[in-house]
Design a protein around this motif. Structure first.
Motif, PDB file in Angstrom:
ATOM      1  N   LYS A 273      10.812 -28.060 -11.676  1.00  0.00           N
ATOM      2  CA  LYS A 273      10.628 -26.718 -11.116  1.00  0.00           C
ATOM      3  C   LYS A 273      10.668 -26.717  -9.582  1.00  0.00           C
ATOM      4  O   LYS A 273      10.424 -25.678  -8.958  1.00  0.00           O
ATOM      5  CB  LYS A 273       9.295 -26.135 -11.578  1.00  0.00           C
ATOM      6  N   ASN A 274      10.924 -27.892  -8.989  1.00  0.00           N
ATOM      7  CA  ASN A 274      10.928 -28.006  -7.519  1.00  0.00           C
ATOM      8  C   ASN A 274       9.646 -27.465  -6.913  1.00  0.00           C
ATOM      9  O   ASN A 274       9.665 -26.779  -5.873  1.00  0.00           O
ATOM     10  CB  ASN A 274      12.130 -27.258  -6.919  1.00  0.00           C
ATOM     11  N   THR A 275       8.537 -27.776  -7.535  1.00  0.00           N
ATOM     12  CA  THR A 275       7.266 -27.196  -7.113  1.00  0.00           C
ATOM     13  C   THR A 275       6.195 -28.260  -6.934  1.00  0.00           C
ATOM     14  O   THR A 275       6.055 -29.166  -7.758  1.00  0.00           O
ATOM     15  CB  THR A 275       6.792 -26.137  -8.108  1.00  0.00           C
ATOM     16  N   LEU A 276       5.441 -28.095  -5.882  1.00  0.00           N
ATOM     17  CA  LEU A 276       4.306 -28.943  -5.538  1.00  0.00           C
ATOM     18  C   LEU A 276       3.041 -28.113  -5.720  1.00  0.00           C
ATOM     19  O   LEU A 276       3.041 -26.905  -5.453  1.00  0.00           O
ATOM     20  CB  LEU A 276       4.425 -29.380  -4.074  1.00  0.00           C
ATOM     21  N   TYR A 277       1.957 -28.777  -6.155  1.00  0.00           N
ATOM     22  CA  TYR A 277       0.696 -28.080  -6.383  1.00  0.00           C
ATOM     23  C   TYR A 277      -0.448 -28.783  -5.657  1.00  0.00           C
ATOM     24  O   TYR A 277      -0.403 -29.987  -5.404  1.00  0.00           O
ATOM     25  CB  TYR A 277       0.361 -28.032  -7.870  1.00  0.00           C
ATOM     26  N   LEU A 278      -1.486 -27.999  -5.392  1.00  0.00           N
ATOM     27  CA  LEU A 278      -2.745 -28.578  -4.923  1.00  0.00           C
ATOM     28  C   LEU A 278      -3.862 -27.817  -5.623  1.00  0.00           C
ATOM     29  O   LEU A 278      -4.098 -26.638  -5.326  1.00  0.00           O
ATOM     30  CB  LEU A 278      -2.892 -28.464  -3.408  1.00  0.00           C
ATOM     31  N   GLN A 279      -4.503 -28.488  -6.571  1.00  0.00           N
ATOM     32  CA  GLN A 279      -5.657 -27.908  -7.245  1.00  0.00           C
ATOM     33  C   GLN A 279      -6.887 -28.225  -6.416  1.00  0.00           C
ATOM     34  O   GLN A 279      -7.186 -29.402  -6.173  1.00  0.00           O
ATOM     35  CB  GLN A 279      -5.803 -28.492  -8.651  1.00  0.00           C
ATOM     36  N   MET A 280      -7.590 -27.188  -6.000  1.00  0.00           N
ATOM     37  CA  MET A 280      -8.751 -27.351  -5.140  1.00  0.00           C
ATOM     38  C   MET A 280      -9.991 -26.850  -5.866  1.00  0.00           C
ATOM     39  O   MET A 280     -10.083 -25.663  -6.188  1.00  0.00           O
ATOM     40  CB  MET A 280      -8.553 -26.579  -3.832  1.00  0.00           C
ATOM     41  N   ASN A 281     -10.901 -27.758  -6.142  1.00  0.00           N
ATOM     42  CA  ASN A 281     -12.152 -27.427  -6.820  1.00  0.00           C
ATOM     43  C   ASN A 281     -13.336 -27.667  -5.895  1.00  0.00           C
ATOM     44  O   ASN A 281     -13.209 -28.350  -4.875  1.00  0.00           O
ATOM     45  CB  ASN A 281     -12.303 -28.274  -8.089  1.00  0.00           C
ATOM     46  N   SER A 282     -14.473 -27.113  -6.272  1.00  0.00           N
ATOM     47  CA  SER A 282     -15.715 -27.298  -5.489  1.00  0.00           C
ATOM     48  C   SER A 282     -15.468 -27.015  -4.017  1.00  0.00           C
ATOM     49  O   SER A 282     -15.860 -27.797  -3.138  1.00  0.00           O
ATOM     50  CB  SER A 282     -16.246 -28.719  -5.680  1.00  0.00           C
ATOM     51  N   LEU A 283     -14.838 -25.903  -3.749  1.00  0.00           N
ATOM     52  CA  LEU A 283     -14.463 -25.582  -2.375  1.00  0.00           C
ATOM     53  C   LEU A 283     -15.690 -25.358  -1.500  1.00  0.00           C
ATOM     54  O   LEU A 283     -16.733 -24.847  -1.962  1.00  0.00           O
ATOM     55  CB  LEU A 283     -13.563 -24.356  -2.343  1.00  0.00           C
ATOM     56  N   LYS A 284     -15.546 -25.754  -0.245  1.00  0.00           N
ATOM     57  CA  LYS A 284     -16.609 -25.638   0.736  1.00  0.00           C
ATOM     58  C   LYS A 284     -16.129 -24.772   1.898  1.00  0.00           C
ATOM     59  O   LYS A 284     -14.915 -24.689   2.148  1.00  0.00           O
ATOM     60  CB  LYS A 284     -16.970 -27.025   1.274  1.00  0.00           C
ATOM     61  N   PRO A 285     -17.042 -24.165   2.624  1.00  0.00           N
ATOM     62  CA  PRO A 285     -16.628 -23.363   3.789  1.00  0.00           C
ATOM     63  C   PRO A 285     -15.776 -24.161   4.776  1.00  0.00           C
ATOM     64  O   PRO A 285     -14.860 -23.594   5.387  1.00  0.00           O
ATOM     65  CB  PRO A 285     -17.959 -22.948   4.401  1.00  0.00           C
ATOM     66  N   GLU A 286     -16.027 -25.448   4.886  1.00  0.00           N
ATOM     67  CA  GLU A 286     -15.238 -26.263   5.816  1.00  0.00           C
ATOM     68  C   GLU A 286     -13.810 -26.519   5.333  1.00  0.00           C
ATOM     69  O   GLU A 286     -13.003 -27.095   6.064  1.00  0.00           O
ATOM     70  CB  GLU A 286     -15.944 -27.592   6.103  1.00  0.00           C
ATOM     71  N   ASP A 287     -13.496 -26.087   4.122  1.00  0.00           N
ATOM     72  CA  ASP A 287     -12.108 -26.167   3.644  1.00  0.00           C
ATOM     73  C   ASP A 287     -11.281 -24.984   4.132  1.00  0.00           C
ATOM     74  O   ASP A 287     -10.062 -24.944   3.915  1.00  0.00           O
ATOM     75  CB  ASP A 287     -12.066 -26.208   2.113  1.00  0.00           C
ATOM     76  N   THR A 288     -11.920 -24.020   4.762  1.00  0.00           N
ATOM     77  CA  THR A 288     -11.218 -22.848   5.267  1.00  0.00           C
ATOM     78  C   THR A 288     -10.177 -23.257   6.305  1.00  0.00           C
ATOM     79  O   THR A 288     -10.495 -23.937   7.283  1.00  0.00           O
ATOM     80  CB  THR A 288     -12.209 -21.859   5.904  1.00  0.00           C
ATOM     81  N   ALA A 289      -8.932 -22.872   6.061  1.00  0.00           N
ATOM     82  CA  ALA A 289      -7.832 -23.260   6.938  1.00  0.00           C
ATOM     83  C   ALA A 289      -6.538 -22.634   6.434  1.00  0.00           C
ATOM     84  O   ALA A 289      -6.479 -22.106   5.325  1.00  0.00           O
ATOM     85  CB  ALA A 289      -7.672 -24.780   6.972  1.00  0.00           C
ATOM     86  N   MET A 290      -5.513 -22.744   7.255  1.00  0.00           N
ATOM     87  CA  MET A 290      -4.156 -22.464   6.800  1.00  0.00           C
ATOM     88  C   MET A 290      -3.635 -23.754   6.188  1.00  0.00           C
ATOM     89  O   MET A 290      -3.739 -24.823   6.807  1.00  0.00           O
ATOM     90  CB  MET A 290      -3.276 -22.036   7.968  1.00  0.00           C
ATOM     91  N   TYR A 291      -3.091 -23.647   4.990  1.00  0.00           N
ATOM     92  CA  TYR A 291      -2.592 -24.816   4.282  1.00  0.00           C
ATOM     93  C   TYR A 291      -1.068 -24.796   4.272  1.00  0.00           C
ATOM     94  O   TYR A 291      -0.450 -23.774   3.950  1.00  0.00           O
ATOM     95  CB  TYR A 291      -3.126 -24.846   2.855  1.00  0.00           C
ATOM     96  N   TYR A 292      -0.495 -25.945   4.603  1.00  0.00           N
ATOM     97  CA  TYR A 292       0.959 -26.082   4.701  1.00  0.00           C
ATOM     98  C   TYR A 292       1.444 -27.192   3.766  1.00  0.00           C
ATOM     99  O   TYR A 292       0.796 -28.232   3.649  1.00  0.00           O
ATOM    100  CB  TYR A 292       1.371 -26.467   6.121  1.00  0.00           C
ATOM    101  N   CYS A 293       2.595 -26.975   3.169  1.00  0.00           N
ATOM    102  CA  CYS A 293       3.234 -28.082   2.473  1.00  0.00           C
ATOM    103  C   CYS A 293       4.360 -28.614   3.350  1.00  0.00           C
ATOM    104  O   CYS A 293       4.881 -27.906   4.225  1.00  0.00           O
ATOM    105  CB  CYS A 293       3.763 -27.673   1.102  1.00  0.00           C
ATOM    106  N   ALA A 294       4.687 -29.881   3.140  1.00  0.00           N
ATOM    107  CA  ALA A 294       5.694 -30.537   3.957  1.00  0.00           C
ATOM    108  C   ALA A 294       6.413 -31.590   3.129  1.00  0.00           C
ATOM    109  O   ALA A 294       5.858 -32.122   2.168  1.00  0.00           O
ATOM    110  CB  ALA A 294       5.043 -31.167   5.182  1.00  0.00           C
ATOM    111  N   ALA A 295       7.636 -31.896   3.535  1.00  0.00           N
ATOM    112  CA  ALA A 295       8.465 -32.862   2.816  1.00  0.00           C
ATOM    113  C   ALA A 295       8.919 -33.961   3.752  1.00  0.00           C
ATOM    114  O   ALA A 295       9.256 -33.693   4.917  1.00  0.00           O
ATOM    115  CB  ALA A 295       9.688 -32.160   2.219  1.00  0.00           C
ATOM    116  N   ARG A 296       8.961 -35.197   3.239  1.00  0.00           N
ATOM    117  CA  ARG A 296       9.422 -36.301   4.061  1.00  0.00           C
ATOM    118  C   ARG A 296      10.277 -37.248   3.235  1.00  0.00           C
ATOM    119  O   ARG A 296      10.094 -37.375   2.025  1.00  0.00           O
ATOM    120  CB  ARG A 296       8.242 -37.060   4.669  1.00  0.00           C
ATOM    121  N   THR A 297      11.157 -37.953   3.918  1.00  0.00           N
ATOM    122  CA  THR A 297      12.026 -38.917   3.256  1.00  0.00           C
ATOM    123  C   THR A 297      11.483 -40.326   3.328  1.00  0.00           C
ATOM    124  O   THR A 297      11.999 -41.210   2.658  1.00  0.00           O
ATOM    125  CB  THR A 297      13.427 -38.898   3.881  1.00  0.00           C
TER     126      THR A 297
END
Length: 125
Positions: A76-100
């Motif tokens: 599906k050409n898709t990446l996931y990030l399952q985030m559990n037990s979230l904390k206030p310090e997890d607040t941010a802009m989240y980016y995905c990135a690709a590398r060779t």
């Protein structure tokens, strides 16, 4: 032209969960290691997690180990990030990135060739 598009961010209470997705186009997805980064206001962008092209190897920042799980679906050409037990310090802009490149400094921004535009995650206390 390569496009990485993140989705799934939002506002959640502390202790809650979110699943981020990143859909890729314009590249041979299964030939790239994929990473998640985040940047909070006033802070540098930091590596959160990375996954090998096959999904067989994963890396995590100490701050998210045991709470976040990275995965990918190459069909599906898709990446996931399952985030559990979230904390206030997890607040941010989240980016995905690709590398060779492989292994090494997965947490370094300079290792990555392509970036998405980001999705905001806000965790309230």
């Amino acid at each position: 032209q390569v496009h990485l598009v993140e989705s799934g961010g939002g506002l959640v209470q502390a202790g809650g969960s979110l699943r981020l997705s990143c859909t890729a186009s314009g590249l041979a997805f299964d030939r790239y290691e994929m990473g998640w980064f985040r940047q909070a206001p006033g802070k540098e962008r930091e590596g959160v997690s990375c996954i090998s092209w096959s999904g067989g190897t994963t890396y995590y920042a100490d701050s998210v180990k045991g709470r976040f799980t990275i995965s990918r679906d190459n069909a599906k050409n898709t990446l996931y990030l399952q985030m559990n037990s979230l904390k206030p310090e997890d607040t941010a802009m989240y980016y995905c990135a690709a590398r060779t490149t492989y292994g090494g400094y997965w947490y370094s921004q300079t290792e990555y060739n392509y970036w998405g535009q980001g999705t905001q995650v806000t965790v309230s206390s």
